[in-house]
Write a protein that holds these residues in place. Structure first.
Motif, short mmCIF file in Angstrom:
data_model
loop_
_atom_site.label_atom_id
_atom_site.label_comp_id
_atom_site.label_asym_id
_atom_site.label_seq_id
_atom_site.Cartn_x
_atom_site.Cartn_y
_atom_site.Cartn_z
N THR A 69 39.98 38.26 43.52
CA THR A 69 39.18 37.66 45.18
C THR A 69 40.07 37.24 45.32
OG1 THR A 69 37.01 37.44 43.33
CG2 THR A 69 37.57 35.99 45.60
N ILE A 70 39.63 36.72 46.89
CA ILE A 70 40.25 36.46 48.24
C ILE A 70 39.98 35.30 49.01
CG2 ILE A 70 40.33 38.26 50.06
CD1 ILE A 70 43.00 38.23 50.62
N SER A 71 40.32 34.18 49.18
CA SER A 71 39.44 32.68 50.26
C SER A 71 40.49 32.78 50.70
CB SER A 71 38.53 32.43 49.32
OG SER A 71 39.91 31.71 48.46
N ARG A 72 39.94 31.53 51.77
CA ARG A 72 40.84 30.76 53.03
C ARG A 72 40.07 29.02 52.58
NH1 ARG A 72 39.16 33.69 58.29
NH2 ARG A 72 37.54 32.76 58.76
N ASP A 73 40.85 28.47 52.69
CA ASP A 73 40.53 26.98 53.24
C ASP A 73 40.73 26.99 54.84
OD1 ASP A 73 40.14 24.44 53.30
OD2 ASP A 73 40.97 24.11 51.50
N ASN A 74 40.38 27.11 55.80
CA ASN A 74 41.07 26.90 57.07
C ASN A 74 40.94 25.67 57.76
OD1 ASN A 74 40.34 29.36 57.70
ND2 ASN A 74 38.32 28.61 58.44
N ALA A 75 40.83 24.55 56.44
CA ALA A 75 41.39 22.78 57.05
C ALA A 75 42.71 22.40 56.44
CB ALA A 75 40.78 21.90 56.32
N LYS A 76 43.39 23.77 55.59
CA LYS A 76 44.30 23.38 54.84
C LYS A 76 45.31 24.45 55.08
CE LYS A 76 42.94 21.04 50.83
NZ LYS A 76 43.16 21.15 49.14
N THR A 78 44.90 27.89 54.15
CA THR A 78 45.65 27.78 52.45
C THR A 78 44.71 29.37 52.25
OG1 THR A 78 47.29 26.32 52.46
CG2 THR A 78 46.13 28.31 50.67
N VAL A 79 45.24 30.71 52.60
CA VAL A 79 44.65 31.31 52.02
C VAL A 79 45.02 31.63 50.02
CG1 VAL A 79 45.29 33.86 51.98
CG2 VAL A 79 44.94 32.41 54.36
N TYR A 80 44.11 31.82 49.72
CA TYR A 80 44.13 31.92 48.04
C TYR A 80 43.65 33.24 47.81
CZ TYR A 80 43.79 26.85 48.45
OH TYR A 80 43.84 25.39 48.94
N LEU A 81 44.65 33.80 46.43
CA LEU A 81 44.73 35.20 45.67
C LEU A 81 43.82 34.30 44.41
CD1 LEU A 81 43.54 38.25 45.67
CD2 LEU A 81 45.62 38.43 45.03
N GLN A 82 42.73 34.52 43.69
CA GLN A 82 42.69 34.24 42.15
C GLN A 82 42.59 36.02 42.26
OE1 GLN A 82 41.74 31.78 40.83
NE2 GLN A 82 41.00 33.10 38.88
N MET A 83 43.43 35.73 40.72
CA MET A 83 43.39 37.25 39.72
C MET A 83 42.68 36.76 38.45
SD MET A 83 47.23 38.21 41.26
CE MET A 83 47.92 37.11 40.15
N ASN A 84 41.98 37.79 38.22
CA ASN A 84 41.09 37.45 36.51
C ASN A 84 41.54 38.66 36.39
OD1 ASN A 84 40.47 35.19 37.04
ND2 ASN A 84 38.60 35.88 38.35
N SER A 85 41.39 38.79 34.87
CA SER A 85 41.28 39.61 33.77
C SER A 85 43.14 40.97 34.27
CB SER A 85 40.20 40.77 34.11
OG SER A 85 39.45 40.23 34.05
N LEU A 86 44.21 39.99 33.90
CA LEU A 86 45.04 40.86 34.55
C LEU A 86 45.64 41.81 34.31
CD1 LEU A 86 47.03 36.98 36.39
CD2 LEU A 86 47.11 40.00 37.27
N LYS A 87 46.03 43.02 33.92
CA LYS A 87 46.47 43.67 33.37
C LYS A 87 47.82 44.45 32.67
CE LYS A 87 42.22 46.72 35.20
NZ LYS A 87 42.11 47.55 35.38
N PRO A 88 48.36 45.01 32.26
CA PRO A 88 50.39 45.73 32.05
C PRO A 88 50.69 45.88 33.68
CG PRO A 88 48.99 45.56 30.29
CD PRO A 88 48.08 45.75 31.24
N GLU A 89 49.29 46.16 34.43
CA GLU A 89 50.12 47.04 35.83
C GLU A 89 50.41 46.49 36.88
OE1 GLU A 89 47.42 47.94 33.99
OE2 GLU A 89 46.22 48.58 35.30
N ASP A 90 50.17 44.67 36.47
CA ASP A 90 49.58 44.25 37.38
C ASP A 90 50.86 43.69 37.96
OD1 ASP A 90 45.79 43.31 37.25
OD2 ASP A 90 46.75 44.65 38.59
N PRO A 91 52.10 42.94 36.94
CA PRO A 91 53.52 41.91 38.05
C PRO A 91 54.33 42.95 38.39
CG PRO A 91 53.08 43.01 35.13
CD PRO A 91 51.46 43.81 35.94
N ALA A 92 54.24 42.04 39.18
CA ALA A 92 55.82 42.44 40.76
C ALA A 92 55.56 40.98 41.11
CB ALA A 92 54.36 43.11 41.70
N VAL A 93 56.20 41.09 42.08
CA VAL A 93 56.15 40.11 43.50
C VAL A 93 55.03 39.58 44.24
CG1 VAL A 93 57.57 38.88 44.90
CG2 VAL A 93 58.86 39.51 42.79
N TYR A 94 55.00 39.00 44.32
CA TYR A 94 53.21 38.95 45.55
C TYR A 94 53.68 38.36 46.65
CZ TYR A 94 49.51 40.61 41.57
OH TYR A 94 49.50 41.69 40.98
#
Length: 123
Positions: A69-76, A78-94
């Motif tokens: 889930t992506i979200s943003r805080d305009n006051a800060k 900042t953009v966030y990426l909430q990553m749930n249910s991480l899988k073995p195929e998700d490892p990477a440099v983000y």
């Protein structure tokens, strides 16, 4: 490269969660959408998700839909990426990434910034 743009990576077990942060103030060029791409050594960079600058519309790669889930805080600024249910195929440099194509931003041109943050999924 711009330093200290991304944070929040780390080691997590399969099924675990992480939240990545991106300092959007580092983006000096006009963009349509801001978000994340990821790179696995030996593979092509993959656009993961972005949120539009104007109306906050969200876009996700099929590989992460329903889990990230992506979200943003305009006051800060900042953009966030909430990553749930991480899988073995998700490892990477983000990496924080700016996207420029309104119609289908994840398939269009982009620029990634910073050194990225490493996400590792392992039991």
């Amino acid at each position: 490269q711009v330093e200290n743009v991304e944070s929040g990576g780390g080691l997590v077990q399969p099924g675990g969660s992480l939240r990545l942060s991106c300092a959007a103030s580092a983006f000096t060029l006009p963009y349509y959408c801001i978000g994340w791409s990821r790179l696995v050594p030996g593979k092509q960079r993959e656009a993961v998700s972005c949120i539009s600058k104007g109306d906050g519309r969200k876009y996700y790669a099929d590989s992460v839909k329903g889990r990230f889930t992506i979200s943003r805080d305009n006051a800060k600024n900042t953009v966030y990426l909430q990553m749930n249910s991480l899988k073995p195929e998700d490892p990477a440099v983000y990496s924080c990434t700016s996207f420029y194509t309104p119609q289908d931003p994840l398939r269009g041109d982009y620029d990634y910034w910073g050194q990225g943050t490493q996400v590792t999924v392992s039991s």
